[in-house]
Every structure is written in C-alpha cells, then in structure tokens.
Design a protein around this motif. Structure first.
Motif, PDB file in Angstrom:
ATOM      1  N   VAL A 176     -30.500 -53.125   7.427  1.00 26.96           N
ATOM      2  CA  VAL A 176     -29.162 -52.975   6.862  1.00 26.96           C
ATOM      3  C   VAL A 176     -28.404 -54.282   7.033  1.00 26.96           C
ATOM      4  CG1 VAL A 176     -26.949 -51.771   7.047  1.00 26.96           C
ATOM      5  CG2 VAL A 176     -29.091 -50.502   7.305  1.00 26.96           C
ATOM      6  N   SER A 177     -27.804 -54.775   5.957  1.00 25.85           N
ATOM      7  CA  SER A 177     -27.105 -56.060   5.997  1.00 25.85           C
ATOM      8  C   SER A 177     -25.726 -55.901   6.622  1.00 25.85           C
ATOM      9  CB  SER A 177     -26.977 -56.650   4.583  1.00 25.85           C
ATOM     10  OG  SER A 177     -26.295 -57.887   4.629  1.00 25.85           O
ATOM     11  N   TRP A 178     -25.691 -55.900   7.971  1.00 24.66           N
ATOM     12  CA  TRP A 178     -24.399 -55.802   8.640  1.00 24.66           C
ATOM     13  C   TRP A 178     -23.551 -57.039   8.335  1.00 24.66           C
ATOM     14  CZ3 TRP A 178     -22.880 -59.509  12.104  1.00 24.66           C
ATOM     15  CH2 TRP A 178     -23.882 -60.350  12.614  1.00 24.66           C
ATOM     16  N   GLU A 179     -24.221 -58.164   8.035  1.00 27.30           N
ATOM     17  CA  GLU A 179     -23.476 -59.371   7.685  1.00 27.30           C
ATOM     18  C   GLU A 179     -22.678 -59.170   6.399  1.00 27.30           C
ATOM     19  OE1 GLU A 179     -27.601 -60.827   9.238  1.00 27.30           O
ATOM     20  OE2 GLU A 179     -26.809 -59.209   7.978  1.00 27.30           O
ATOM     21  N   GLY A 180     -23.294 -58.478   5.417  1.00 28.42           N
ATOM     22  CA  GLY A 180     -22.581 -58.183   4.180  1.00 28.42           C
ATOM     23  C   GLY A 180     -21.376 -57.297   4.426  1.00 28.42           C
ATOM     24  N   HIS A 181     -21.538 -56.328   5.343  1.00 27.19           N
ATOM     25  CA  HIS A 181     -20.425 -55.448   5.703  1.00 27.19           C
ATOM     26  C   HIS A 181     -19.298 -56.246   6.365  1.00 27.19           C
ATOM     27  CE1 HIS A 181     -23.516 -51.909   6.144  1.00 27.19           C
ATOM     28  NE2 HIS A 181     -23.440 -52.387   4.910  1.00 27.19           N
ATOM     29  N   MET A 227     -25.721 -59.828  -5.915  1.00 23.85           N
ATOM     30  CA  MET A 227     -25.951 -58.995  -4.730  1.00 23.85           C
ATOM     31  C   MET A 227     -25.352 -57.595  -4.825  1.00 23.85           C
ATOM     32  SD  MET A 227     -25.160 -59.777  -0.678  1.00 23.85           S
ATOM     33  CE  MET A 227     -23.405 -59.394  -0.734  1.00 23.85           C
ATOM     34  N   PRO A 228     -24.061 -57.411  -5.181  1.00 23.36           N
ATOM     35  CA  PRO A 228     -23.497 -56.055  -5.185  1.00 23.36           C
ATOM     36  C   PRO A 228     -24.036 -55.154  -6.300  1.00 23.36           C
ATOM     37  CG  PRO A 228     -21.773 -57.723  -5.039  1.00 23.36           C
ATOM     38  CD  PRO A 228     -23.036 -58.425  -5.447  1.00 23.36           C
ATOM     39  N   LEU A 229     -24.737 -55.743  -7.266  1.00 24.56           N
ATOM     40  CA  LEU A 229     -25.203 -54.958  -8.411  1.00 24.56           C
ATOM     41  C   LEU A 229     -26.566 -54.321  -8.186  1.00 24.56           C
ATOM     42  CD1 LEU A 229     -24.261 -57.459 -11.285  1.00 24.56           C
ATOM     43  CD2 LEU A 229     -22.854 -55.618 -10.311  1.00 24.56           C
ATOM     44  N   ILE A 230     -27.301 -54.770  -7.178  1.00 23.48           N
ATOM     45  CA  ILE A 230     -28.693 -54.363  -6.982  1.00 23.48           C
ATOM     46  C   ILE A 230     -28.799 -53.478  -5.738  1.00 23.48           C
ATOM     47  CG2 ILE A 230     -31.063 -55.200  -6.694  1.00 23.48           C
ATOM     48  CD1 ILE A 230     -30.041 -57.930  -7.775  1.00 23.48           C
ATOM     49  N   HIS A 231     -29.595 -52.407  -5.860  1.00 20.94           N
ATOM     50  CA  HIS A 231     -29.783 -51.492  -4.734  1.00 20.94           C
ATOM     51  C   HIS A 231     -31.262 -51.205  -4.524  1.00 20.94           C
ATOM     52  CE1 HIS A 231     -25.504 -50.982  -5.577  1.00 20.94           C
ATOM     53  NE2 HIS A 231     -25.399 -50.560  -4.336  1.00 20.94           N
ATOM     54  N   SER A 241     -22.330 -52.411  -0.635  1.00 24.32           N
ATOM     55  CA  SER A 241     -21.611 -51.989   0.574  1.00 24.32           C
ATOM     56  C   SER A 241     -20.614 -53.039   1.039  1.00 24.32           C
ATOM     57  CB  SER A 241     -22.593 -51.647   1.694  1.00 24.32           C
ATOM     58  OG  SER A 241     -23.481 -52.723   1.926  1.00 24.32           O
ATOM     59  N   GLY A 242     -20.852 -54.321   0.702  1.00 20.50           N
ATOM     60  CA  GLY A 242     -19.854 -55.336   1.025  1.00 20.50           C
ATOM     61  C   GLY A 242     -18.536 -55.058   0.334  1.00 20.50           C
ATOM     62  N   LEU A 243     -18.597 -54.586  -0.924  1.00 22.86           N
ATOM     63  CA  LEU A 243     -17.378 -54.205  -1.636  1.00 22.86           C
ATOM     64  C   LEU A 243     -16.728 -52.991  -0.983  1.00 22.86           C
ATOM     65  CD1 LEU A 243     -18.435 -54.561  -5.399  1.00 22.86           C
ATOM     66  CD2 LEU A 243     -17.065 -56.141  -4.034  1.00 22.86           C
ATOM     67  N   LEU A 251     -17.088 -46.141  -3.294  1.00 21.49           N
ATOM     68  CA  LEU A 251     -16.593 -47.120  -4.265  1.00 21.49           C
ATOM     69  C   LEU A 251     -15.618 -46.477  -5.231  1.00 21.49           C
ATOM     70  CD1 LEU A 251     -19.465 -49.494  -5.474  1.00 21.49           C
ATOM     71  CD2 LEU A 251     -17.298 -50.132  -4.406  1.00 21.49           C
ATOM     72  N   LEU A 252     -15.912 -45.268  -5.675  1.00 25.03           N
ATOM     73  CA  LEU A 252     -15.020 -44.582  -6.615  1.00 25.03           C
ATOM     74  C   LEU A 252     -13.649 -44.359  -5.993  1.00 25.03           C
ATOM     75  CD1 LEU A 252     -17.380 -41.928  -8.236  1.00 25.03           C
ATOM     76  CD2 LEU A 252     -16.169 -43.759  -9.443  1.00 25.03           C
TER      77      LEU A 252
END
Length: 203
Positions: free
Chosen positions: A169-174, A62-66, A122-124, A79-80
């Motif tokens: 937008v995945s607010w759940e991931g956030h 999941m975090p690798l794909i946009h 965005s979860g990260l 992220l940086l």
C-alpha cells in the motif's frame, strides 16, 4: 457570488452540476479499469516510479490506474462524497484544489516513495479529506468546522494510512495527498484574503 462567501459554503453553488462532474470522474476511473482488465493489466506498470527520470508522464496517470475492481471501489465511494463536498467553493476552485493534491501526491511519491509502480486515487481521497478537515480553520467558518467533524467521524480512522503499515500500500501517496490537501486549503484561503484586500493606486 463573491469569493469570501464561496469560501465559507458547505454546499456547492450548483450541486447537480458538481455531482455530475465528480461522478463523471469516478465513472471514467471505471472505464480505465475496464480497459486495464481487458488488456491483462497493461496499465498497472504505468504508475509513478520513484526517481525514474524516464517516465515523468506517469505523474499524471497515477490516480487513474488501479490494481483491481476492489481497489477502485474502495476509492470510488469516498471520492464521490469527499469530492462533492470539496466543490463547495465552485468548480473552478475544485479543479485548482484537485490539481494541487494530484501533483503534490505524485511528486512526493516520485521523490520519497519506495521502489515499484505506485497507482490509485487514494492520494486524492486523503487530499480531499485533509482539505475538508482544515479549510474551516483557514476560512474561520464554524459551519465548515462542523462538517469537518462529521467527515472526521466517518473517515478519520483512514488518516492512519499516512503511516507505513500494510505491505503493497502506497502510504507515501496517502501522506503527500494529505499534505497537498492542507496546501490547497491554505492557498485557497490566502487567495480569498487577497481578493478582499482594498486596492491601492499609485499617484
């Protein structure tokens, strides 16, 4: 350096190496997106699909794909910065924190998320943000609290993203990323307290 001292640091013990690791991860995200674009968006269906028992491995991707370049760039910049600050306890500590946030975000989406393929780092971002905001409280470090205030001044408005809002937008991931950040801060603090507890020996 002992773990108590590491827990209260705000600058990584090896800042150049820390920056290279975080920048390398962000660079890898651009490589993944380039492949996705070149293959006509072939990866975008490989995000977390809530309550789909047939695609457990997607929790890892999941975090690798946009969705597109702007989606990636919107995540890459925070992220940086936030990732670099999260390496202040050392890289081993950073990888542990990242793993907790990554899995908490993905599992939370899998259990509670709305239908569809949830993708993006965005979860990260929300996890690192929450981690940086609360770690000073757990570590009782006033300097980390000062840094947290600065982080909040820059990114605090983003915390509204943990609530339902913009469609698509995945607010759940956030939300679950942020929960993972709090859990990681608590876990790191607990481990550091254990490391300073005197050993006891049986007779």
């Amino acid at each position: 350096m002992d773990r108590t001292a590491l827990a209260k640091r705000v600058i990584p013990p090896h800042p150049v190496l820390s920056f290279l690791v975080v920048a390398g991860f962000v660079g890898f995200l651009y490589v993944v997106e380039a492949f996705d674009v070149a293959t006509g968006g072939s990866l975008e269906g490989d995000g977390v699909r809530p309550r789909d028992f047939g695609e457990w491995d997607n929790l890892l991707w999941m975090p690798l794909i946009h969705g597109d370049w702007s989606h990636l760039t919107g995540n890459a910049v925070p992220l940086l910065l936030l990732g670099f600050l999260a390496t202040s306890g050392g890289l081993k500590h950073f990888f542990q924190v990242t793993a907790v946030i990554w899995l908490t975000s993905a599992l939370g989406v899998w259990v509670f998320g709305s239908p569809g393929s949830h993708i993006g780092a965005s979860g990260l971002v929300f996890g690192f943000l929450a981690f940086l905001l609360v770690r000073g409280l757990f570590a009782r470090s006033w300097l980390q609290m000062v840094i947290a205030v600065g982080v909040f001044a820059v990114y605090g408005a983003a915390l509204w993203g943990v609530l339902p809002g913009q469609p698509g937008v995945s607010w759940e991931g956030h939300l679950f990323g942020a929960i993972g950040g709090v859990l990681a801060a608590w876990g790191v603090s607990r481990d550091n307290r254990r490391s300073t507890t005197p050993a006891t020996f049986s007779a």
